[in-house]
Design a protein around this motif. Structure first.
Motif, PDB file in Angstrom:
ATOM      1  N   VAL A   8       0.850  -1.197   0.000  1.00 17.30           N
ATOM      2  CA  VAL A   8       0.000   0.000   0.000  1.00 17.30           C
ATOM      3  C   VAL A   8       0.882   1.242   0.000  1.00 17.30           C
ATOM      4  O   VAL A   8       1.831   1.337   0.780  1.00 17.30           O
ATOM      5  CB  VAL A   8      -0.937   0.032   1.229  1.00 17.30           C
ATOM      6  CG1 VAL A   8      -1.700   1.353   1.296  1.00 17.30           C
ATOM      7  CG2 VAL A   8      -1.908  -1.135   1.191  1.00 17.30           C
ATOM      8  N   MET A   9       0.553   2.167  -0.902  1.00 19.82           N
ATOM      9  CA  MET A   9       1.233   3.464  -0.878  1.00 19.82           C
ATOM     10  C   MET A   9       0.306   4.499  -0.283  1.00 19.82           C
ATOM     11  O   MET A   9      -0.835   4.659  -0.729  1.00 19.82           O
ATOM     12  CB  MET A   9       1.658   3.910  -2.271  1.00 19.82           C
ATOM     13  CG  MET A   9       2.479   5.196  -2.209  1.00 19.82           C
ATOM     14  SD  MET A   9       2.967   5.820  -3.808  1.00 19.82           S
ATOM     15  CE  MET A   9       4.183   7.047  -3.299  1.00 19.82           C
ATOM     16  N   GLN A  10       0.806   5.203   0.731  1.00 15.24           N
ATOM     17  CA  GLN A  10       0.047   6.285   1.357  1.00 15.24           C
ATOM     18  C   GLN A  10       0.364   7.580   0.633  1.00 15.24           C
ATOM     19  O   GLN A  10       1.499   8.028   0.623  1.00 15.24           O
ATOM     20  CB  GLN A  10       0.424   6.392   2.844  1.00 15.24           C
ATOM     21  CG  GLN A  10      -0.403   7.393   3.606  1.00 15.24           C
ATOM     22  CD  GLN A  10      -1.879   7.013   3.641  1.00 15.24           C
ATOM     23  OE1 GLN A  10      -2.232   5.892   3.970  1.00 15.24           O
ATOM     24  NE2 GLN A  10      -2.757   7.943   3.267  1.00 15.24           N
ATOM     25  N   MET A  11      -0.674   8.146  -0.024  1.00  9.27           N
ATOM     26  CA  MET A  11      -0.505   9.419  -0.728  1.00  9.27           C
ATOM     27  C   MET A  11      -1.103  10.514   0.160  1.00  9.27           C
ATOM     28  O   MET A  11      -1.801  10.216   1.120  1.00  9.27           O
ATOM     29  CB  MET A  11      -1.225   9.378  -2.075  1.00  9.27           C
ATOM     30  CG  MET A  11      -0.825   8.208  -2.960  1.00  9.27           C
ATOM     31  SD  MET A  11       0.717   8.441  -3.850  1.00  9.27           S
ATOM     32  CE  MET A  11       0.239   9.654  -5.076  1.00  9.27           C
ATOM     33  N   PRO A  12      -0.877  11.788  -0.157  1.00  8.57           N
ATOM     34  CA  PRO A  12      -1.421  12.858   0.693  1.00  8.57           C
ATOM     35  C   PRO A  12      -2.928  12.731   0.934  1.00  8.57           C
ATOM     36  O   PRO A  12      -3.393  12.955   2.045  1.00  8.57           O
ATOM     37  CB  PRO A  12      -1.090  14.128  -0.090  1.00  8.57           C
ATOM     38  CG  PRO A  12       0.124  13.766  -0.865  1.00  8.57           C
ATOM     39  CD  PRO A  12      -0.020  12.315  -1.217  1.00  8.57           C
ATOM     40  N   GLN A  57      -4.926   6.327  -0.418  1.00  7.24           N
ATOM     41  CA  GLN A  57      -3.922   5.272  -0.521  1.00  7.24           C
ATOM     42  C   GLN A  57      -4.293   4.307  -1.636  1.00  7.24           C
ATOM     43  O   GLN A  57      -5.451   4.186  -2.012  1.00  7.24           O
ATOM     44  CB  GLN A  57      -3.747   4.552   0.815  1.00  7.24           C
ATOM     45  CG  GLN A  57      -5.022   4.032   1.437  1.00  7.24           C
ATOM     46  CD  GLN A  57      -4.739   3.343   2.759  1.00  7.24           C
ATOM     47  OE1 GLN A  57      -3.731   3.639   3.411  1.00  7.24           O
ATOM     48  NE2 GLN A  57      -5.613   2.419   3.142  1.00  7.24           N
ATOM     49  N   HIS A  58      -3.267   3.653  -2.185  1.00  9.10           N
ATOM     50  CA  HIS A  58      -3.500   2.733  -3.296  1.00  9.10           C
ATOM     51  C   HIS A  58      -2.498   1.593  -3.233  1.00  9.10           C
ATOM     52  O   HIS A  58      -1.472   1.699  -2.558  1.00  9.10           O
ATOM     53  CB  HIS A  58      -3.392   3.468  -4.632  1.00  9.10           C
ATOM     54  CG  HIS A  58      -2.025   4.014  -4.905  1.00  9.10           C
ATOM     55  ND1 HIS A  58      -1.030   3.254  -5.459  1.00  9.10           N
ATOM     56  CD2 HIS A  58      -1.486   5.243  -4.679  1.00  9.10           C
ATOM     57  CE1 HIS A  58       0.062   4.000  -5.572  1.00  9.10           C
ATOM     58  NE2 HIS A  58      -0.189   5.204  -5.096  1.00  9.10           N
ATOM     59  N   SER A  59      -2.817   0.530  -3.955  1.00  9.95           N
ATOM     60  CA  SER A  59      -1.920  -0.609  -4.042  1.00  9.95           C
ATOM     61  C   SER A  59      -1.227  -0.603  -5.399  1.00  9.95           C
ATOM     62  O   SER A  59      -1.029   0.469  -6.003  1.00  9.95           O
ATOM     63  CB  SER A  59      -2.714  -1.892  -3.810  1.00  9.95           C
ATOM     64  OG  SER A  59      -1.848  -3.003  -3.735  1.00  9.95           O
ATOM     65  N   GLN A  64       4.487   1.089  -8.973  1.00  5.02           N
ATOM     66  CA  GLN A  64       4.388   1.973 -10.136  1.00  5.02           C
ATOM     67  C   GLN A  64       4.921   3.369  -9.844  1.00  5.02           C
ATOM     68  O   GLN A  64       5.051   4.185 -10.760  1.00  5.02           O
ATOM     69  CB  GLN A  64       2.943   2.039 -10.658  1.00  5.02           C
ATOM     70  CG  GLN A  64       1.936   2.779  -9.778  1.00  5.02           C
ATOM     71  CD  GLN A  64       1.345   1.897  -8.693  1.00  5.02           C
ATOM     72  OE1 GLN A  64       2.077   1.271  -7.944  1.00  5.02           O
ATOM     73  NE2 GLN A  64       0.028   1.854  -8.594  1.00  5.02           N
ATOM     74  N   MET A  65       5.227   3.670  -8.584  1.00  5.18           N
ATOM     75  CA  MET A  65       5.717   5.002  -8.217  1.00  5.18           C
ATOM     76  C   MET A  65       6.325   4.922  -6.832  1.00  5.18           C
ATOM     77  O   MET A  65       6.181   3.917  -6.135  1.00  5.18           O
ATOM     78  CB  MET A  65       4.551   5.998  -8.207  1.00  5.18           C
ATOM     79  CG  MET A  65       3.458   5.620  -7.212  1.00  5.18           C
ATOM     80  SD  MET A  65       1.937   6.565  -7.391  1.00  5.18           S
ATOM     81  CE  MET A  65       2.541   8.197  -7.053  1.00  5.18           C
ATOM     82  N   THR A  66       7.015   5.979  -6.432  1.00  4.64           N
ATOM     83  CA  THR A  66       7.498   6.084  -5.061  1.00  4.64           C
ATOM     84  C   THR A  66       7.780   7.553  -4.773  1.00  4.64           C
ATOM     85  O   THR A  66       7.789   8.384  -5.696  1.00  4.64           O
ATOM     86  CB  THR A  66       8.764   5.229  -4.834  1.00  4.64           C
ATOM     87  OG1 THR A  66       9.039   5.159  -3.439  1.00  4.64           O
ATOM     88  CG2 THR A  66       9.979   5.807  -5.556  1.00  4.64           C
TER      89      THR A  66
HETATM   90 CU   LIG Z   1       1.157   6.612  -5.063  1.00  4.14          CU
END
Ligand SMILES: [Cu+2]
Length: 280
Positions: A86-90, A93-95, A118-120
């Motif tokens: 899981v990526m926590q964005m401002p 969140q998405h996987s 796909q990003m970091t």
């Molecule tokens: Cu992201």
């Protein structure tokens, strides 16, 4: 013998001696070419994560997993494992695209699969990894933050298609490009929800590799990427006529022949808006 050669030898010697009293010598060998990324621990188990580089990078990562019982120090060989990156964005969140985790073939203690970040964030932060696993019908979980470094070259692309859907395209092979015809393998996924990225089947990705540093020349005998239902990935012949920096220009075309992303390379348009990079 140089000192730089002797030091590793000393370490290997110490390591072998210290391990010779337990029965895990053959299990250590299962880690051929693998370097630990990090451990995830709860009070019952330690989950070891391995890759060939010892790091996570944006793009396609083959990941090996071992589970150690904290009390007995033995490796668990009969777990079933699921993972949730899981990526926590401002603001949300998405996987990301990922495989199932399965027992590595001909391995006793190793499980493996892949995750395509796909990003970091520029400092490698933002991602966490949850491992849910079952051993003898008992469910366990562990979560921790992980570091995902930005890969130098664009080996993954996340974009909106002309159909309004979000897609992820990732370079999987060649990991060691050669001069000649390479087996190009690409993953194609759609962002169904923030947490679900199923494989997209039976689309086409046209392929036009170019060397922008050398008059944007192409190469002969390339084929377009087509879906292979055996590994659920897209395959093509990628012709690389020399070493250096290549841009793999792509166009994503759906099963109704609609171009969802990307353009032809022409004199006026030197690069498609959908591309992957490769250098060797
Ligand atoms: Cu992201």
């Amino acid at each position: 013998m140089k000192l730089t050669h002797i030091i590793p030898l000393i370490f290997i010697t110490i390591f072998s001696v210290s391990c010779s009293t337990d029965n895990d010598d053959n299990i250590v060998n299962e880690l051929d070419n693998l370097i630990k990324v990090q451990n995830l621990s709860n009070d019952k188990h330690t989950i070891e994560l391995y890759t060939t580089s010892g790091r996570f990078y944006t793009g396609y990562n083959t990941i090996s997993v071992r589970i150690i019982d904290n009390a007995t120090k033995s490796y668990i060989e009969n777990a079933s494992i699921d993972w949730v990156p899981v990526m926590q964005m401002p603001t949300m969140q998405h996987s990301c695209p990922k495989s199932e985790v399965s027992k590595a073939s001909d391995k006793e203690t190793l499980y493996e699969g892949y995750i395509i970040y796909q990003m970091t964030n520029t400092d490698g932060s933002g991602w966490s990894l949850t491992i849910n696993y079952t051993i003898d019908d008992v469910e366990y979980t562990v979560t921790d933050t992980i570091t995902v470094l930005q890969n130098e070259l664009q080996n993954v692309s996340s974009f909106m298609g002309s159909d309004g859907k979000r897609y992820v395209v990732a370079l999987i092979e060649p990991s060691n490009p050669i001069i000649g015809i390479n087996n190009l393998v690409v993953g194609l996924y759609t962002m169904e929800t923030m947490m679900s990225f199923p494989v997209v089947e039976d689309y086409t990705l046209t392929l036009d590799p170019r060397m922008p540093g050398m008059g944007n020349h192409s190469s002969p005998n390339n084929t377009d990427l087509s879906f292979n239902s055996i590994d659920n990935m897209y395959h093509a012949n990628l012709s690389l006529t020399m070493t250096g920096y290549w841009i793999l220009n792509l166009k994503l075309i759906d099963s109704e022949n609609t171009v969802l992303k990307g353009e032809d390379v022409t004199e006026e348009n030197i690069q498609s808006s959908l591309y992957l990079e490769l250098e060797f």
